[in-house]
Design a protein around this motif. Structure first.
Motif, PDB file in Angstrom:
ATOM      1  N   TYR A 110       9.732  -0.876 -15.968  1.00 54.11           N
ATOM      2  CA  TYR A 110       8.818  -0.575 -17.068  1.00 54.11           C
ATOM      3  C   TYR A 110       9.284   0.606 -18.138  1.00 54.11           C
ATOM      4  CZ  TYR A 110       5.226  -2.673 -14.200  1.00 54.11           C
ATOM      5  OH  TYR A 110       4.662  -3.693 -13.268  1.00 54.11           O
TER       6      TYR A 110
ATOM      7  N   ASN B 141       0.615  -0.152  -1.084  1.00 57.42           N
ATOM      8  CA  ASN B 141       0.416  -0.023  -2.470  1.00 57.42           C
ATOM      9  C   ASN B 141       1.248   0.667  -3.417  1.00 57.42           C
ATOM     10  OD1 ASN B 141      -2.730   0.513  -1.082  1.00 57.42           O
ATOM     11  ND2 ASN B 141      -2.358  -1.300  -2.558  1.00 57.42           N
ATOM     12  N   GLY B 142       1.814   0.004  -4.521  1.00 58.80           N
ATOM     13  CA  GLY B 142       2.869   0.480  -5.252  1.00 58.80           C
ATOM     14  C   GLY B 142       4.222   0.369  -4.961  1.00 58.80           C
ATOM     15  N   ALA B 143       4.335  -0.545  -3.823  1.00 56.92           N
ATOM     16  CA  ALA B 143       5.602  -0.942  -3.428  1.00 56.92           C
ATOM     17  C   ALA B 143       6.297  -1.659  -4.388  1.00 56.92           C
ATOM     18  CB  ALA B 143       5.719  -1.713  -2.026  1.00 56.92           C
ATOM     19  N   GLY B 144       5.730  -2.446  -5.345  1.00 59.35           N
ATOM     20  CA  GLY B 144       6.380  -3.388  -6.377  1.00 59.35           C
ATOM     21  C   GLY B 144       6.274  -4.913  -6.003  1.00 59.35           C
ATOM     22  N   LYS B 145       5.257  -5.031  -5.189  1.00 58.46           N
ATOM     23  CA  LYS B 145       5.107  -6.478  -5.123  1.00 58.46           C
ATOM     24  C   LYS B 145       4.799  -7.268  -6.302  1.00 58.46           C
ATOM     25  CE  LYS B 145       1.520  -5.619  -2.288  1.00 58.46           C
ATOM     26  NZ  LYS B 145       1.527  -4.175  -2.328  1.00 58.46           N
ATOM     27  N   THR B 146       3.695  -6.681  -7.101  1.00 61.17           N
ATOM     28  CA  THR B 146       3.335  -7.422  -8.164  1.00 61.17           C
ATOM     29  C   THR B 146       4.434  -7.386  -9.266  1.00 61.17           C
ATOM     30  OG1 THR B 146       0.955  -6.656  -8.064  1.00 61.17           O
ATOM     31  CG2 THR B 146       1.703  -7.167 -10.225  1.00 61.17           C
ATOM     32  N   THR B 147       5.136  -6.233  -9.354  1.00 58.17           N
ATOM     33  CA  THR B 147       6.337  -6.136 -10.117  1.00 58.17           C
ATOM     34  C   THR B 147       7.507  -7.371 -10.045  1.00 58.17           C
ATOM     35  OG1 THR B 147       5.922  -4.053 -10.121  1.00 58.17           O
ATOM     36  CG2 THR B 147       8.028  -4.780 -11.047  1.00 58.17           C
TER      37      THR B 147
ATOM     38  N   GLU C  24      -2.054 -11.483  -4.029  1.00 53.33           N
ATOM     39  CA  GLU C  24      -3.247 -11.112  -3.585  1.00 53.33           C
ATOM     40  C   GLU C  24      -4.277 -11.655  -3.548  1.00 53.33           C
ATOM     41  OE1 GLU C  24      -3.677  -7.034  -2.545  1.00 53.33           O
ATOM     42  OE2 GLU C  24      -1.945  -6.366  -3.166  1.00 53.33           O
TER      43      GLU C  24
ATOM     44  N   GLN D 189      -2.837 -11.010  -9.691  1.00 53.56           N
ATOM     45  CA  GLN D 189      -3.712 -10.038  -8.853  1.00 53.56           C
ATOM     46  C   GLN D 189      -4.951  -9.730  -9.899  1.00 53.56           C
ATOM     47  OE1 GLN D 189      -1.814  -6.371  -7.800  1.00 53.56           O
ATOM     48  NE2 GLN D 189      -3.420  -5.836  -6.494  1.00 53.56           N
TER      49      GLN D 189
HETATM   50  N1  LIG Z   1       2.680  -1.102 -16.368  1.00 51.15           N
HETATM   51  C1  LIG Z   1       3.072   0.013 -15.741  1.00 51.15           C
HETATM   52  N2  LIG Z   1       3.933   0.882 -16.384  1.00 51.15           N
HETATM   53  C2  LIG Z   1       4.751   1.790 -15.757  1.00 51.15           C
HETATM   54  N3  LIG Z   1       4.937   1.853 -14.284  1.00 51.15           N
HETATM   55  C3  LIG Z   1       4.129   0.669 -13.716  1.00 51.15           C
HETATM   56  C4  LIG Z   1       3.320  -0.129 -14.425  1.00 51.15           C
HETATM   57  N4  LIG Z   1       2.703  -1.130 -13.260  1.00 51.15           N
HETATM   58  C5  LIG Z   1       3.492  -0.574 -12.443  1.00 51.15           C
HETATM   59  N5  LIG Z   1       4.193   0.464 -12.355  1.00 51.15           N
HETATM   60  C6  LIG Z   1       4.552   1.302 -11.217  1.00 51.15           C
HETATM   61  O1  LIG Z   1       5.359   0.200 -10.653  1.00 51.15           O
HETATM   62  C7  LIG Z   1       5.319   0.362  -9.264  1.00 51.15           C
HETATM   63  C8  LIG Z   1       5.148  -0.634  -8.345  1.00 51.15           C
HETATM   64  O2  LIG Z   1       3.863  -1.484  -9.041  1.00 51.15           O
HETATM   65  P1  LIG Z   1       3.113  -2.679  -8.403  1.00 51.15           P
HETATM   66  O3  LIG Z   1       2.109  -2.997  -9.378  1.00 51.15           O
HETATM   67  O4  LIG Z   1       4.339  -3.754  -8.403  1.00 51.15           O
HETATM   68  O5  LIG Z   1       2.739  -2.390  -6.897  1.00 51.15           O
HETATM   69  P2  LIG Z   1       2.098  -3.438  -5.686  1.00 51.15           P
HETATM   70  O6  LIG Z   1       2.916  -3.537  -4.819  1.00 51.15           O
HETATM   71  O7  LIG Z   1       1.853  -4.629  -6.376  1.00 51.15           O
HETATM   72  O8  LIG Z   1       0.892  -2.519  -5.265  1.00 51.15           O
HETATM   73  P3  LIG Z   1      -0.732  -3.018  -5.044  1.00 51.15           P
HETATM   74  O9  LIG Z   1      -0.621  -3.469  -3.683  1.00 51.15           O
HETATM   75  O10 LIG Z   1      -1.543  -1.761  -5.492  1.00 51.15           O
HETATM   76  O11 LIG Z   1      -1.113  -4.112  -5.846  1.00 51.15           O
HETATM   77  C9  LIG Z   1       4.280   1.384  -8.857  1.00 51.15           C
HETATM   78  O12 LIG Z   1       4.878   2.804  -8.590  1.00 51.15           O
HETATM   79  C10 LIG Z   1       3.610   1.509 -10.193  1.00 51.15           C
HETATM   80  O13 LIG Z   1       3.123   2.845 -10.448  1.00 51.15           O
END
Ligand SMILES: Nc1ncnc2c1ncn2[C@@H]1O[C@H](COP(=O)(O)OP(=O)(O)OP(=O)(O)O)[C@@H](O)[C@H]1O
Ligand SMILES: [Mg+2]
Lengths: 294, 233
Positions: free
Chosen positions: B11, B36-42, B157, B83
């Motif tokens: 990002y 949470n925040g591990a990077g799954k959605t990413t 999710e 999600q």
């Molecule tokens: N739009 C964004 N801009 C900057 N950083 C982001 C953005 N979206 C997510 N992040 C960061 O990227 C990292 C991974 O986020 P991600 O959404 O992939 O987590 P996740 O594993 O899906 O979490 P969750 O279980 O809460 O859905 C986090 O540290 C988050 O703060």
């Protein structure tokens, strides 16, 4: 003393204003709703429409005014749509449609368009012959047939725009992009191309309303200010980006403004319209027809 | 079917995924778990092209697609259930499905087999998506994705905020798809559900795959689960 016929006349004048305002405001509302761009140059697209009628009119072509008018009705949306697409490509896309920077950028676009017209068309306000001259004779007064044509054409164009938005593929893509641009991309929507189309469509609606009002007002390079102000009022009162609300607000404000202008004074009409915005913003910050967050 | 090789994405300046590599076979269900925040959605957004890739290769059915613009990805056969569902809330159920169909210019009738999986949606076709119940919305999000006839289905999710019984039904329907050879990448926080329907599971932390194992192995030995998501059971 306000008599029945005076009221009827005021109502008809208001209806003409409302129909044209609905077209202009729908364009502004679409652009804001889908792209989150506040287009300060929207009124200039109206002005360009009117100027194009003059170029197409009898003075230049020596043809019957109706012919020139029909030509302008086709040419104005095409030319102005292309200008809008160029502006999208050259300016808005480069600043990534950032909501704040686009305000400044479209303000720049406003001056560029105004000055270009001033340099080519000149500073004069020029009257434009209406394409038709018949009058509808009512028992109390005669009424311009052209103004009734304006109402009919505006309603027709609103209907066509509504059909495009609700039935066609590009219309579905525009609505989906307005609701969630990222997810729309994940379903194959080329969001940037949608933005270019929306910006062009918004400009075309403005241009057409400029064509329609040209024979009623005059064509002048500063004429974009009024439609811009009124459209903004309509879009705010209708709820930002809410198309149904925009149409309702255009009808209310257009008719109200027209009636007060005829019965009392145009200045009073503008004052009341602006006051109305303030009241709406206090009482219903989401606009008259609030169905969802903007 | 899907192959990621040393994919990194960011990002802006912040690199979130660091050299992720894995493969997903046709008919396989691969789970992705992590805090949470591990990077799954990413990971899912990067596959869809919604977050720019820095480096690495992404292939579907042996075709390299890492250079494609995001709107060209779904037509290659990847469908996304985001999600939080992310339905087009003011559009009707039918229009939401049409968004899926249009990816391949498919006719309206192609929605029928999908509606057979979630018959309740058939009664709601003219209703705005935002007025559906939570479970119905999730079904619609899955149905919308299936209308693109995907080879690979990404689910983020799907059980979030739903009753276990509803989740169970949706996940079972999704699991049936493997019979038709759809490859599924499933982000799932509920350990029980994940172990029940996934074949393999990736455990993610700080944008890195820390551990990869068969679901049966994790069921027998939950130590990695405790370590990377802090749950036992
Ligand atoms: N739009 C964004 N801009 C900057 N950083 C982001 C953005 N979206 C997510 N992040 C960061 O990227 C990292 C991974 O986020 P991600 O959404 O992939 O987590 P996740 O594993 O899906 O979490 P969750 O279980 O809460 O859905 C986090 O540290 C988050 O703060
Ligand atoms: Mg997530």
């Amino acid at each position: 003393m306000i008599t029945g016929p005076a009221l009827l006349l005021a109502l008809m004048e208001g209806a003409v204003g409302a129909a044209v305002l609905a077209l202009t405001a729908l364009g502004l509302s679409l652009v804001f709703g889908v792209m989150r761009v506040i287009n300060i140059a929207h009124g200039e697209f109206v002005m360009l429409g009117a100027i194009i009628v003059w170029w197409c009119s009898a003075e230049l072509l020596g043809a019957h005014p109706a012919l020139g008018f029909l030509l302008a009705l086709v040419m104005a949306p095409v030319v102005v749509g292309l200008i809008a697409m160029a502006a999208d490509w050259l300016v808005l896309r480069r600043i990534n449609y950032d909501p704040e920077r686009t305000i400044v950028a479209t303000m720049g676009l406003l001056y560029v368009i105004q000055q270009s017209v001033l340099m080519t068309y000149g500073p004069d306000a020029r009257p434009i012959e209406p394409p038709v001259y018949f009058r509808i004779q009512l028992p109390w007064f005669g009424y311009s047939g052209y103004k009734l044509i304006v109402i009919a054409l505006a309603l027709l164009l609103l209907g066509i725009t509504w059909l495009i938005l609700s039935k066609s593929r590009i219309g579905l893509y525009m609505r989906a992009t307005r609701l969630d641009a990222e997810t729309a991309q994940a379903f194959g929507v080329p969001v940037r191309r949608v933005y270019a189309s929306v910006f062009a469509l918004g400009a075309m609606l403005a241009a057409v309303s400029g064509v329609l009002i040209a024979p009623i007002q005059q064509a002048h390079y500063l004429m974009g200010a009024d439609p811009l102000l009124l459209s903004f009022i309509v879009v705010i009162v209708g709820g930002l980006g809410n198309l149904r609300g925009t149409l309702l607000a255009a009808a209310l404000i257009g008719i109200g403004e027209g009636m007060i202008a005829v019965l009392f004074s145009p200045t009073l009409a503008k004052m009341i319209a602006t006051l109305l915005v303030a009241l709406v913003l206090i009482a219903r910050p989401g606009g008259l027809m609030r169905e969802s967050a903007p | 079917m899907l192959e990621l090789t040393r994919i990194s994405s960011a990002y802006g300046a912040v690199e979130v995924l660091k050299e992720i590599s894995f493969t997903l076979a046709a008919g396989e269900i691969l789970g992705v778990m992590g805090r949470n925040g591990a990077g799954k959605t990413t990971i899912l957004k990067t596959i869809m092209g919604l977050i720019p890739k820095r480096r690495g290769s992404l292939k579907i059915a042996a075709e390299e697609i890492s250079h494609l613009p995001p709107h060209a990805v779904p037509a290659r056969g990847i469908a996304y259930v985001p999600q939080g569902r992310r339905l087009f809330s003011e559009l009707t159920v039918a229009e939401n499905l049409r968004m899926g169909l249009l990816v391949n210019n498919a006719p309206q009738s192609d929605a029928e087999p999908v509606l057979d999986l979630f018959p309740i949606l058939r009664e709601r076709l003219a209703q705005a998506a935002g007025t559906l119940s939570g479970g119905e919305q999730q079904m619609l999000a899955v149905a919308r994705a299936l209308c693109t006839k995907p080879k690979v289905l990404l689910l983020d999710e799907p059980s979030e905020g739903l009753f276990p019984a509803v989740t169970h039904r949706i996940l079972d329907t999704v699991a049936q798809l493997r019979q038709s050879g759809v490859a599924i990448l499933l982000v799932e926080q509920q350990v029980k559900s994940a172990l029940r329907i996934c074949d393999r599971i990736l455990l993610i932390e700080n944008g890195v795959i820390q551990h990869e194992a068969k679901a049966s192995e994790l069921a027998a030995n939950p130590v990695p689960l405790e370590r990377y998501i802090g749950v036992h059971r």
